[in-house]
Scaffold this motif. Structure first.
Motif, PDB file in Angstrom:
ATOM      1  N   ALA A 193       0.831  -1.210   0.000  1.00  0.00           N
ATOM      2  CA  ALA A 193       0.000   0.000   0.000  1.00  0.00           C
ATOM      3  C   ALA A 193       0.863   1.257   0.000  1.00  0.00           C
ATOM      4  CB  ALA A 193      -0.936  -0.012   1.204  1.00  0.00           C
ATOM      5  N   ARG A 194       1.916   1.239   0.795  1.00  0.00           N
ATOM      6  CA  ARG A 194       2.808   2.408   0.854  1.00  0.00           C
ATOM      7  C   ARG A 194       3.574   2.580  -0.453  1.00  0.00           C
ATOM      8  NH1 ARG A 194       4.661   1.400   7.093  1.00  0.00           N
ATOM      9  NH2 ARG A 194       3.009   2.678   8.011  1.00  0.00           N
ATOM     10  N   ALA A 195       4.012   1.480  -1.034  1.00  0.00           N
ATOM     11  CA  ALA A 195       4.783   1.546  -2.274  1.00  0.00           C
ATOM     12  C   ALA A 195       3.947   2.093  -3.436  1.00  0.00           C
ATOM     13  CB  ALA A 195       5.332   0.164  -2.630  1.00  0.00           C
ATOM     14  N   ASP A 196       2.662   1.774  -3.466  1.00  0.00           N
ATOM     15  CA  ASP A 196       1.802   2.215  -4.572  1.00  0.00           C
ATOM     16  C   ASP A 196       1.163   3.577  -4.330  1.00  0.00           C
ATOM     17  OD1 ASP A 196       2.441  -0.130  -5.813  1.00  0.00           O
ATOM     18  OD2 ASP A 196       0.377  -0.793  -6.117  1.00  0.00           O
ATOM     19  N   HIS A 197       1.252   4.096  -3.104  1.00  0.00           N
ATOM     20  CA  HIS A 197       0.673   5.398  -2.787  1.00  0.00           C
ATOM     21  C   HIS A 197       1.275   6.464  -3.711  1.00  0.00           C
ATOM     22  CE1 HIS A 197      -1.465   8.002   0.092  1.00  0.00           C
ATOM     23  NE2 HIS A 197      -0.558   8.875  -0.247  1.00  0.00           N
ATOM     24  N   PRO A 198       0.550   7.344  -4.346  1.00  0.00           N
ATOM     25  CA  PRO A 198      -0.811   7.754  -4.003  1.00  0.00           C
ATOM     26  C   PRO A 198      -1.911   6.953  -4.692  1.00  0.00           C
ATOM     27  CG  PRO A 198       0.028   9.232  -5.661  1.00  0.00           C
ATOM     28  CD  PRO A 198       1.132   8.247  -5.336  1.00  0.00           C
ATOM     29  N   ASP A 199      -1.564   5.956  -5.515  1.00  0.00           N
ATOM     30  CA  ASP A 199      -2.593   5.101  -6.105  1.00  0.00           C
ATOM     31  C   ASP A 199      -2.969   3.998  -5.124  1.00  0.00           C
ATOM     32  OD1 ASP A 199      -2.562   6.569  -8.437  1.00  0.00           O
ATOM     33  OD2 ASP A 199      -1.167   5.209  -9.459  1.00  0.00           O
ATOM     34  N   GLU A 200      -4.175   3.472  -5.288  1.00  0.00           N
ATOM     35  CA  GLU A 200      -4.588   2.340  -4.463  1.00  0.00           C
ATOM     36  C   GLU A 200      -3.808   1.097  -4.880  1.00  0.00           C
ATOM     37  OE1 GLU A 200      -8.786   1.594  -4.116  1.00  0.00           O
ATOM     38  OE2 GLU A 200      -9.182   3.578  -3.296  1.00  0.00           O
ATOM     39  N   ALA A 201      -3.432   0.313  -3.900  1.00  0.00           N
ATOM     40  CA  ALA A 201      -2.790  -0.983  -4.138  1.00  0.00           C
ATOM     41  C   ALA A 201      -3.860  -2.065  -4.008  1.00  0.00           C
ATOM     42  CB  ALA A 201      -1.689  -1.219  -3.110  1.00  0.00           C
ATOM     43  N   CYS A 202      -3.602  -3.220  -4.612  1.00  0.00           N
ATOM     44  CA  CYS A 202      -4.559  -4.318  -4.492  1.00  0.00           C
ATOM     45  C   CYS A 202      -3.839  -5.649  -4.657  1.00  0.00           C
ATOM     46  CB  CYS A 202      -5.683  -4.184  -5.510  1.00  0.00           C
ATOM     47  SG  CYS A 202      -5.150  -4.114  -7.240  1.00  0.00           S
ATOM     48  N   GLY A 203      -4.456  -6.683  -4.122  1.00  0.00           N
ATOM     49  CA  GLY A 203      -3.871  -8.005  -4.250  1.00  0.00           C
ATOM     50  C   GLY A 203      -4.698  -9.055  -3.550  1.00  0.00           C
ATOM     51  N   VAL A 204      -4.139 -10.243  -3.509  1.00  0.00           N
ATOM     52  CA  VAL A 204      -4.816 -11.417  -2.960  1.00  0.00           C
ATOM     53  C   VAL A 204      -3.832 -12.166  -2.078  1.00  0.00           C
ATOM     54  CG1 VAL A 204      -5.839 -13.650  -3.599  1.00  0.00           C
ATOM     55  CG2 VAL A 204      -6.340 -11.617  -4.970  1.00  0.00           C
TER      56      VAL A 204
ATOM     57  N   PRO B  94      -4.901 -17.619   5.261  1.00  0.00           N
ATOM     58  CA  PRO B  94      -4.112 -16.968   4.221  1.00  0.00           C
ATOM     59  C   PRO B  94      -2.648 -17.385   4.296  1.00  0.00           C
ATOM     60  CG  PRO B  94      -4.739 -15.390   5.937  1.00  0.00           C
ATOM     61  CD  PRO B  94      -5.394 -16.693   6.271  1.00  0.00           C
ATOM     62  N   ASP B  95      -2.057 -17.664   3.127  1.00  0.00           N
ATOM     63  CA  ASP B  95      -0.695 -18.201   3.134  1.00  0.00           C
ATOM     64  C   ASP B  95       0.204 -17.585   2.071  1.00  0.00           C
ATOM     65  OD1 ASP B  95       1.276 -20.114   4.077  1.00  0.00           O
ATOM     66  OD2 ASP B  95       0.953 -21.163   2.179  1.00  0.00           O
ATOM     67  N   ARG B  96      -0.289 -17.462   0.828  1.00  0.00           N
ATOM     68  CA  ARG B  96       0.566 -17.031  -0.287  1.00  0.00           C
ATOM     69  C   ARG B  96       0.176 -15.624  -0.738  1.00  0.00           C
ATOM     70  NH1 ARG B  96       0.811 -17.897  -6.099  1.00  0.00           N
ATOM     71  NH2 ARG B  96      -1.145 -19.043  -6.048  1.00  0.00           N
ATOM     72  N   PHE B  97       1.094 -14.668  -0.497  1.00  0.00           N
ATOM     73  CA  PHE B  97       0.883 -13.263  -0.818  1.00  0.00           C
ATOM     74  C   PHE B  97       1.069 -13.026  -2.307  1.00  0.00           C
ATOM     75  CE2 PHE B  97       2.567  -8.895  -1.204  1.00  0.00           C
ATOM     76  CZ  PHE B  97       1.503  -8.196  -0.653  1.00  0.00           C
ATOM     77  N   ILE B  98       0.056 -12.415  -2.951  1.00  0.00           N
ATOM     78  CA  ILE B  98       0.108 -12.177  -4.385  1.00  0.00           C
ATOM     79  C   ILE B  98      -0.271 -10.716  -4.655  1.00  0.00           C
ATOM     80  CG2 ILE B  98      -0.729 -12.924  -6.644  1.00  0.00           C
ATOM     81  CD1 ILE B  98      -1.828 -15.454  -4.901  1.00  0.00           C
ATOM     82  N   PRO B  99       0.726  -9.819  -4.695  1.00  0.00           N
ATOM     83  CA  PRO B  99       0.410  -8.425  -5.024  1.00  0.00           C
ATOM     84  C   PRO B  99       0.003  -8.333  -6.487  1.00  0.00           C
ATOM     85  CG  PRO B  99       2.783  -8.734  -4.894  1.00  0.00           C
ATOM     86  CD  PRO B  99       2.154 -10.046  -4.505  1.00  0.00           C
ATOM     87  N   MET B 100      -0.989  -7.512  -6.747  1.00  0.00           N
ATOM     88  CA  MET B 100      -1.485  -7.350  -8.105  1.00  0.00           C
ATOM     89  C   MET B 100      -1.261  -5.898  -8.544  1.00  0.00           C
ATOM     90  SD  MET B 100      -2.908 -10.392  -8.847  1.00  0.00           S
ATOM     91  CE  MET B 100      -4.217 -10.214 -10.037  1.00  0.00           C
ATOM     92  N   LEU B 101      -1.325  -5.672  -9.824  1.00  0.00           N
ATOM     93  CA  LEU B 101      -1.232  -4.339 -10.385  1.00  0.00           C
ATOM     94  C   LEU B 101      -2.628  -3.726 -10.400  1.00  0.00           C
ATOM     95  CD1 LEU B 101       0.349  -2.146 -12.003  1.00  0.00           C
ATOM     96  CD2 LEU B 101      -0.355  -3.391 -14.053  1.00  0.00           C
ATOM     97  N   ASN B 102      -2.748  -2.506  -9.911  1.00  0.00           N
ATOM     98  CA  ASN B 102      -4.003  -1.780 -10.027  1.00  0.00           C
ATOM     99  C   ASN B 102      -4.078  -1.275 -11.463  1.00  0.00           C
ATOM    100  OD1 ASN B 102      -6.156  -0.028 -10.029  1.00  0.00           O
ATOM    101  ND2 ASN B 102      -5.514   1.119  -8.230  1.00  0.00           N
ATOM    102  N   ALA B 103      -4.844  -1.953 -12.291  1.00  0.00           N
ATOM    103  CA  ALA B 103      -4.932  -1.605 -13.709  1.00  0.00           C
ATOM    104  C   ALA B 103      -5.522  -0.216 -13.913  1.00  0.00           C
ATOM    105  CB  ALA B 103      -5.762  -2.648 -14.453  1.00  0.00           C
ATOM    106  N   ALA B 104      -6.297   0.272 -12.943  1.00  0.00           N
ATOM    107  CA  ALA B 104      -6.886   1.605 -13.043  1.00  0.00           C
ATOM    108  C   ALA B 104      -5.860   2.691 -12.739  1.00  0.00           C
ATOM    109  CB  ALA B 104      -8.069   1.728 -12.095  1.00  0.00           C
TER     110      ALA B 104
END
Length: 138
Positions: A16-27, A37-47
């Motif tokens: 979240a901090r790395a993508d600020h000021p855009d929203e971060a998202c993931g699963v 929850p076990d496997r962290f998968i950061p996703m690209l905010n396509a917007a």
């Protein structure tokens, strides 16, 4: 109640901090049926937006294929809010399509990309109804 490891919380906040000021998202995926929850998968905010997030459709397809191959499910679906509290917006609710997932929202409104306080909350969202839940860090 969401039970989650500290390293996964740290990874959400870091993303979240790395993508600020855009929203971060993931699963965060986990074994089917375990609600762990076990496997962290950061996703690209396509917007690439500071006010909403959107998973890229091809990235999402690859993610679901990989989870199927590993007998995993999306245990946590997370995103950040950059200027508001950690509470799902109407748009967030409309995107919530996994009734068994924990929807985690982290707010970076106080410190942006820097270190410092953040707000992290978890919700269940089923049929448009938001229910906040306790988070236990393990």
């Amino acid at each position: 109640m969401l039970r989650i490891r500290q390293d996964l919380v740290d990874a959400i906040v870091s993303h979240a901090r790395a993508d600020h000021p855009d929203e971060a998202c993931g699963v965060i995926a986990g074994p089917a049926g375990a609600d762990l929850p076990d496997r962290f998968i950061p996703m690209l905010n396509a917007a690439r937006s500071p006010t909403f997030y959107e998973f890229d459709s091809m990235d999402l397809l690859r993610l679901y294929r990989a989870m199927d191959d590993n007998d995993e499910v999306p245990v946590v679906i997370y995103h950040s809010h950059t200027a508001t509290e950690a509470y799902p917006s109407r748009t967030d609710v409309s995107y919530a399509s996994e009734p068994d997932a924990h929807y985690v929202v982290v707010s970076t409104r106080e410190t942006g990309a820097g270190d410092g306080p953040f707000e992290l909350r978890s919700y269940r969202i089923v049929d448009g109804v938001i229910s906040e839940e306790e988070i236990t860090i393990i």
